[in-house]
Design an enzyme around this catalytic site. Sequence first.
Site, PDB file in Angstrom:
ATOM      1  N   HIS A 263       0.802  -1.216   0.000  1.00 38.75           N
ATOM      2  CA  HIS A 263       0.000   0.000   0.000  1.00 38.75           C
ATOM      3  C   HIS A 263       0.840   1.274   0.000  1.00 38.75           C
ATOM      4  O   HIS A 263       0.337   2.353  -0.326  1.00 38.75           O
ATOM      5  CB  HIS A 263      -0.988   0.009   1.177  1.00 38.75           C
ATOM      6  CG  HIS A 263      -0.354   0.260   2.510  1.00 38.75           C
ATOM      7  ND1 HIS A 263       0.014  -0.755   3.369  1.00 38.75           N
ATOM      8  CD2 HIS A 263      -0.012   1.413   3.151  1.00 38.75           C
ATOM      9  CE1 HIS A 263       0.533  -0.244   4.475  1.00 38.75           C
ATOM     10  NE2 HIS A 263       0.533   1.076   4.355  1.00 38.75           N
TER      11      HIS A 263
ATOM     12  N   ASP B  51      -0.348  -7.513   1.149  1.00 36.87           N
ATOM     13  CA  ASP B  51       0.174  -6.161   1.353  1.00 36.87           C
ATOM     14  C   ASP B  51       1.703  -6.134   1.429  1.00 36.87           C
ATOM     15  O   ASP B  51       2.275  -5.512   2.314  1.00 36.87           O
ATOM     16  CB  ASP B  51      -0.439  -5.530   2.610  1.00 36.87           C
ATOM     17  CG  ASP B  51      -0.309  -4.008   2.589  1.00 36.87           C
ATOM     18  OD1 ASP B  51       0.159  -3.461   1.562  1.00 36.87           O
ATOM     19  OD2 ASP B  51      -0.640  -3.374   3.604  1.00 36.87           O
TER      20      ASP B  51
ATOM     21  N   GLY C 221       3.841   5.922   8.101  1.00 44.95           N
ATOM     22  CA  GLY C 221       5.247   6.106   7.740  1.00 44.95           C
ATOM     23  C   GLY C 221       6.088   4.918   8.153  1.00 44.95           C
ATOM     24  O   GLY C 221       7.178   4.700   7.621  1.00 44.95           O
TER      25      GLY C 221
ATOM     26  N   SER D 220       4.938   1.821   7.823  1.00 46.99           N
ATOM     27  CA  SER D 220       4.545   0.698   6.970  1.00 46.99           C
ATOM     28  C   SER D 220       5.681   0.285   6.043  1.00 46.99           C
ATOM     29  O   SER D 220       6.334   1.125   5.417  1.00 46.99           O
ATOM     30  CB  SER D 220       3.325   1.077   6.132  1.00 46.99           C
ATOM     31  OG  SER D 220       2.178   1.178   6.932  1.00 46.99           O
TER      32      SER D 220
END
Length: 272
Positions: A110, A140, A215, A217
């Site tokens: 993402h 993801d 941030g 991720s």
Amino acid sequence: MDGVPQDDGTAEAQGAQGPRRVVAGKARRVVVGGGVLVVVAVLAYWLGGGGGGGGSPAAGPSPTPTPSATLTVPDVFKRVGPSVVVIQAGKSLGTGVIAAEDGTILTAHHVVKSTKDIDLTFADGTRAKAVVTASNPKRDVATLKPVKLPEIVVPATLGGAVAVGAPVVAIGNPLGLTYSVSTGVVSGLNRRADRTAKDGDLNGLIQFDASVNPGSSGGPLLDARGLVVGIVVSIADPGGDEAFAGIAFAVPIGAALGGDDGDGPPGDGPQL
């Protein structure tokens, strides 16, 4: 009233026998002492391996202390920090981790899904563009290939399974605060994180309580040995304000690398 000792002539006889008794006493002590030395010698020979079996003494290995592989948090950061990358993908800020010698970067899907304009900043300050080489939206995760590499590439070491209660360290760029470190424990395994109906829920996640925020991720979740055990992908957000509520999730590293249900290019999931 005490009696006065009488001299009845036996003193001389006792005096005459005294030296012999003393000599005899010394002789007995010598014999006893010699016997003790013999016993000690026999025991030493036996314990040394010369007795009982008739063979040569076998030198058994002395126990060697096994050094602990656990690192302090500063040591974990020192080891893995050079492998962490700041990712700016359009308006999306995220984190990545170098996962292979060729500079392949593992991150969250993402973070990079909304744009092809991906900028990287490596730990040594090197800046480079990157392209998505594989992605798995259902888990993801995605992999990136930098157009340019830093002078020294430092890939992180990938780990394996974790246990509930095990200590973990997260390194990322929460709210733009680059190379931030937080610590916690594994709170649960095989968790599910809600997403939109289009994206579908994430399953089989590691739940942990180290502080992460937008941030973070795509950053690495590390065990106490500094091994990457997961890729940070989301937080529980009961208030809908993207604020950390003490619950975060990571895709286990095995699932991140071995996905077979992705639909991103060029295959069915990240392949390193």
